[in-house]
Design an enzyme around this catalytic site. Sequence first.
Site, mmCIF file in Angstrom:
data_model
loop_
_atom_site.group_PDB
_atom_site.id
_atom_site.type_symbol
_atom_site.label_atom_id
_atom_site.label_comp_id
_atom_site.label_asym_id
_atom_site.label_seq_id
_atom_site.Cartn_x
_atom_site.Cartn_y
_atom_site.Cartn_z
ATOM 1 C CG HIS A 263 14.686 29.887 27.043
ATOM 2 N ND1 HIS A 263 15.669 29.748 26.198
ATOM 3 C CD2 HIS A 263 15.174 29.618 28.198
ATOM 4 C CE1 HIS A 263 16.661 28.961 26.788
ATOM 5 N NE2 HIS A 263 16.344 28.841 28.092
ATOM 6 C CB CYS A 264 17.952 33.184 28.551
ATOM 7 S SG CYS A 264 17.613 31.539 29.077
ATOM 8 C CB ILE A 265 19.466 37.438 26.248
ATOM 9 C CG1 ILE A 265 20.585 36.291 26.775
ATOM 10 C CG2 ILE A 265 19.973 38.738 25.993
ATOM 11 C CD1 ILE A 265 21.850 36.196 25.552
ATOM 12 C CB ILE A 267 12.432 36.883 28.610
ATOM 13 C CG1 ILE A 267 11.805 36.830 27.619
ATOM 14 C CG2 ILE A 267 11.474 36.738 29.988
ATOM 15 C CD1 ILE A 267 10.998 35.555 27.104
ATOM 16 C CG ASP A 268 15.836 35.196 31.735
ATOM 17 O OD1 ASP A 268 14.858 34.874 31.544
ATOM 18 O OD2 ASP A 268 16.731 34.087 31.664
#
Length: 426
Positions: A263-265, A267-268
């Site tokens: 959910h992080c790399i 997308i963020d």
Amino acid sequence: MPTENTTDLVIIGLGYVGLPLAQGAVQAGLKVVGLDVDATAVDGLNAKKSHIDDLTDADVADMVDKGFRATTDPSVLATADTVVICVPTPLSDSGGPDLSAVKSATKTIAEHLHPGMLVVLESTTYPGTTDEVVRPLLEAGGLVAGKDFNLAFSPERIDPGNPTFGLKNTPKVVGGLTPACTERVAQFYGRIVDTVVRARGVREAEMAKLLENTYRHINIALVNEMAKFCQHLDVDIWDAIRCASTKPFGFQPFYPGPGVGGHCIPIDPNYLSYKVKTLGYPFRFVELAQEINASMPAYVVRRTQDLLNDQGKALRGSTVLLLGVTYKPDIHDQRESPAQPLAKQLANFGATVWYHDPFVPTWSVNGDQLACVPDLNAALESADVTILLQPHSSYDLTAIAKRARLLFDTRGKVDVTDPDAAVTRL
């Protein structure tokens, strides 16, 4: 000021971020209510059942026994001293930020906003969101942020499946709209976590989260690109990283793989790139890293074709067994897993795709529902090539390497010097 009827904390969003926060707050002695639009998840929690990897049913039962409850009824916000927004912030179809869940949660809070309330956004977003998106929605009813109520941002740092660092012992960055807001939010999290780090303001706190994950995104892309040309140079990239890691300063190891997930790399960094583009600048590092990391599933497919060609076989008609389809080891989470685009490309090339994952009983590829192979050993012996995508701890990699006809290790975990195993690393 809080009264006897006040709820200390209402958390909006009871997923991988909100539920661990709820647990930490309950353990700190706070009166906590979880608010979510998913009635199934709410009913499960109230029945003492967990739906995330990091909390067991026993953990949720302990929370409920200590007073925690979940609900779909937003009226609980009326008695909340503090509200924390932990809803998803995915990418839109156009690749930009999708703040629809944040806006919806904020509008719901606004309907129950009262003087003295602390509102905290934890959902990852671009710098300026708290002040430019959340604040106006909250102030629409007449109350003023920083004067009538407190507003702050505190980036979530949950790492699902991490056995060492959890909510309590991971430093918590906080940034308020005003210095008073910062102190209020610092005091709140100080009751739950060991260390609170005060940012200068909300924008610095928002940027800190994006900097953390953009740093990882870019460095993973670096080693992914190096892995591609090291294969042609006859260089073992994994051994090169091992050697470089012995330097006690100025180097941090990152490792190549079949792509990035979670959910992080994936997308963020796109949130940061989006914000930079509104200033008229390209964020070339992020765009290049995204291009490289997104290319890795296709690269794995090409390497698989080459390995089969060396065996006198075509990819079309061959059986490919994928081991581990979650985005990281030892969790159920499949968000943005590179296994999905990899399997789709293999199927599009005419391969028969099998998979095994102890955390995923069924899996969909190109609309086709697949079942986890019932007998791993038999599948290893039958598949033309096996691709290790996630080295779950339950896998005996040495035994897998000996049993598989041909093993393609995309994680650098298998001993390639064993003469009894046909193993190739990424």
